[in-house]
Scaffold this motif. Sequence first.
Motif, PDB file in Angstrom:
ATOM      1  N   ASN A 197     -27.991  40.128 -47.786  1.00  0.00           N
ATOM      2  CA  ASN A 197     -27.647  41.278 -48.622  1.00  0.00           C
ATOM      3  C   ASN A 197     -26.833  40.861 -49.840  1.00  0.00           C
ATOM      4  N   GLU A 198     -25.962  39.879 -49.658  1.00  0.00           N
ATOM      5  CA  GLU A 198     -25.147  39.414 -50.785  1.00  0.00           C
ATOM      6  C   GLU A 198     -25.985  38.754 -51.865  1.00  0.00           C
ATOM      7  N   ILE A 199     -26.943  37.936 -51.461  1.00  0.00           N
ATOM      8  CA  ILE A 199     -27.762  37.272 -52.480  1.00  0.00           C
ATOM      9  C   ILE A 199     -28.672  38.269 -53.179  1.00  0.00           C
ATOM     10  N   ILE A 200     -29.151  39.272 -52.457  1.00  0.00           N
ATOM     11  CA  ILE A 200     -29.964  40.320 -53.083  1.00  0.00           C
ATOM     12  C   ILE A 200     -29.133  41.057 -54.129  1.00  0.00           C
ATOM     13  N   SER A 201     -27.896  41.402 -53.766  1.00  0.00           N
ATOM     14  CA  SER A 201     -27.012  42.098 -54.706  1.00  0.00           C
ATOM     15  C   SER A 201     -26.680  41.212 -55.904  1.00  0.00           C
ATOM     16  N   ALA A 202     -26.475  39.917 -55.643  1.00  0.00           N
ATOM     17  CA  ALA A 202     -26.128  39.003 -56.732  1.00  0.00           C
ATOM     18  C   ALA A 202     -27.275  38.880 -57.728  1.00  0.00           C
ATOM     19  N   ILE A 203     -28.495  38.819 -57.217  1.00  0.00           N
ATOM     20  CA  ILE A 203     -29.663  38.737 -58.101  1.00  0.00           C
ATOM     21  C   ILE A 203     -29.807  40.030 -58.896  1.00  0.00           C
ATOM     22  N   ARG A 204     -29.618  41.153 -58.216  1.00  0.00           N
ATOM     23  CA  ARG A 204     -29.738  42.456 -58.872  1.00  0.00           C
ATOM     24  C   ARG A 204     -28.670  42.641 -59.945  1.00  0.00           C
ATOM     25  N   ASP A 205     -27.448  42.195 -59.654  1.00  0.00           N
ATOM     26  CA  ASP A 205     -26.330  42.418 -60.571  1.00  0.00           C
ATOM     27  C   ASP A 205     -26.106  41.259 -61.538  1.00  0.00           C
ATOM     28  N   ASN A 206     -27.010  40.270 -61.479  1.00  0.00           N
ATOM     29  CA  ASN A 206     -26.877  39.096 -62.343  1.00  0.00           C
ATOM     30  C   ASN A 206     -25.529  38.403 -62.145  1.00  0.00           C
ATOM     31  N   SER A 207     -25.139  38.270 -60.863  1.00  0.00           N
ATOM     32  CA  SER A 207     -23.838  37.655 -60.551  1.00  0.00           C
ATOM     33  C   SER A 207     -24.006  36.453 -59.617  1.00  0.00           C
ATOM     34  N   THR A 208     -25.106  35.730 -59.765  1.00  0.00           N
ATOM     35  CA  THR A 208     -25.344  34.594 -58.871  1.00  0.00           C
ATOM     36  C   THR A 208     -24.329  33.476 -59.069  1.00  0.00           C
ATOM     37  N   THR A 209     -23.769  33.382 -60.273  1.00  0.00           N
ATOM     38  CA  THR A 209     -22.746  32.348 -60.507  1.00  0.00           C
ATOM     39  C   THR A 209     -21.541  32.578 -59.606  1.00  0.00           C
ATOM     40  N   GLU A 210     -21.091  33.823 -59.529  1.00  0.00           N
ATOM     41  CA  GLU A 210     -19.962  34.159 -58.652  1.00  0.00           C
ATOM     42  C   GLU A 210     -20.319  33.908 -57.192  1.00  0.00           C
ATOM     43  N   PHE A 211     -21.563  34.218 -56.829  1.00  0.00           N
ATOM     44  CA  PHE A 211     -22.026  33.990 -55.464  1.00  0.00           C
ATOM     45  C   PHE A 211     -21.966  32.494 -55.142  1.00  0.00           C
ATOM     46  N   HIS A 212     -22.455  31.665 -56.064  1.00  0.00           N
ATOM     47  CA  HIS A 212     -22.427  30.212 -55.849  1.00  0.00           C
ATOM     48  C   HIS A 212     -20.992  29.712 -55.690  1.00  0.00           C
ATOM     49  N   GLN A 213     -20.098  30.208 -56.548  1.00  0.00           N
ATOM     50  CA  GLN A 213     -18.699  29.774 -56.480  1.00  0.00           C
ATOM     51  C   GLN A 213     -18.075  30.143 -55.147  1.00  0.00           C
ATOM     52  N   LYS A 214     -18.417  31.306 -54.654  1.00  0.00           N
ATOM     53  CA  LYS A 214     -17.839  31.761 -53.389  1.00  0.00           C
ATOM     54  C   LYS A 214     -18.250  30.847 -52.236  1.00  0.00           C
ATOM     55  N   TYR A 215     -19.541  30.581 -52.097  1.00  0.00           N
ATOM     56  CA  TYR A 215     -20.019  29.870 -50.912  1.00  0.00           C
ATOM     57  C   TYR A 215     -19.987  28.352 -51.057  1.00  0.00           C
ATOM     58  N   ARG A 216     -20.172  27.853 -52.258  1.00  0.00           N
ATOM     59  CA  ARG A 216     -20.264  26.411 -52.418  1.00  0.00           C
ATOM     60  C   ARG A 216     -18.904  25.739 -52.583  1.00  0.00           C
ATOM     61  N   GLN A 217     -17.850  26.546 -52.608  1.00  0.00           N
ATOM     62  CA  GLN A 217     -16.499  25.989 -52.664  1.00  0.00           C
ATOM     63  C   GLN A 217     -15.776  26.111 -51.327  1.00  0.00           C
ATOM     64  N   ALA A 218     -16.505  26.485 -50.287  1.00  0.00           N
ATOM     65  CA  ALA A 218     -15.898  26.615 -48.955  1.00  0.00           C
ATOM     66  C   ALA A 218     -15.607  25.240 -48.364  1.00  0.00           C
ATOM     67  N   ASP A 219     -14.530  25.162 -47.610  1.00  0.00           N
ATOM     68  CA  ASP A 219     -14.239  23.962 -46.836  1.00  0.00           C
ATOM     69  C   ASP A 219     -14.922  24.019 -45.474  1.00  0.00           C
TER      70      ASP A 219
END
Length: 458
Positions: free
Chosen positions: A198-220
């Motif tokens: 659901n988050e990736i669908i929303s990110a694509i719809r809202d053109n916010s994939t950069t924020e999505f990438h930052q959230k998940y790809r910066q996890a420890d």
Amino acid sequence: MDSFEDVFVAVKNYCRERITGPAYSVFFERLECGSFDGEKVIIYAHADFVRTSLNTRYMPLLREAFLAVLGFEVQLDIQVRNSNNGATAVPQPSAPIAGNTLPDAAAQTTLPGTGNKETGTGSYDFTFENFIVGSNNKFAHAAAQAVAANPSGAYNPLFIYGPSGLGKTHLENAIRLEIQKNHPDYNILYVDGEAFTNEIISAIRDNSTTEFHQKYRQADVLLVDDIQFIGGKDSTQEEFFHTFNTLFNAGKQIVLASDRPPKEIKSLEERLRTRFEWGLTADIQPPDFETRVAIIKRKANLLGMDLPEDVCEFIANKLKSNIRQLEGAVKKLNAYRMLSNINPTVGAAQNAIKDILSETQPVPVTIDKIVTEVARCYNISAADIRSRSRTKNIANARMTCIYCIREITGLPMVDIGREFGGRDHATIVYAIKQAKNEVETNNTYKEMVEDILKNIRA
């Protein structure tokens, strides 16, 4: 908690933690508990607009709160007190929450300052100390402890699998809590497969994939529950593939949980399936009798309840395949004891588990579940499937849905037609015939349908 007033205070506190302060002040702070007969709860609101808002906006939260506190679903009836201390009743909301599914049914909340995802109010119970180890889960428990003690240095990824309700979520939360305690600076993310989708669908719809990438790809540490739900979702699998690679290559810990091993998630891309098997896979099986008794006793002890041996053995003999059901039965007995002064006897236990022992969900509930699952798989809404739309994706989803309903419920064609706006017998027969042909000739479609059926029957 020794009374319904105490239960209601706990329910309000649960709600307070999940909404804004102003919303709590307006809609929850002045709520009063009415009565509880073991199934239905009456709540008093001070104004009609509060009652309306609770019914239209906050009913899922209230239901979730009672489920979390009591351990079983209740019916809610919200009334407004009049000037003579009477009450004006409103129509009771639709059916209560189905199943004792804490924490899965509970909403996710973000822990301040950590980026954590925590499932439900009961997560503080999900520690290694509170996990009952038996022959059915010894290996998975040891692997989880090793990962918690040495993130990225033990097994990466760790893939835990087994049927629903056996402790996979407990182990993931135990890992999370242990790492959080030892490494408070770590960015730990916990999410389930459907929420990730659901988050990736929303990110694509809202053109916010950069924020999505930052959230998940910066996890420890990334923990994903019900990872099987990303199967068949091209965009989600693409995104998770890159997220997995980024974290793995950076030496970050990944923990995944599923109801089946990677090789049996047929709609999962091969490149993901092989990555999920890079580390360690550990299964959890249904507990044996002795482990079930130990789980029941531990849960009763945590609730401050002295449960007689014959009651423990009765529950353990009746509920054999789902730990959440065992815990739900104990919570219900505790509610009987607190609220109705009913001692935990075998007779009380029989009454507490009668709903669990009864046949599976009623057909209407099952059909709704099927429609919802198929809609999720096709990335459309349940309303789309029930609509008259003839667009290709919706029509294919409707065909699949009709086929799955027939497979699971065995309903007559006419009754299935009624579920889809009164479609005639011939239309339903044709849809089932087309789906059956696809299953026999299209391996990708067959695997998708098998996944849908597994998820519905889980």
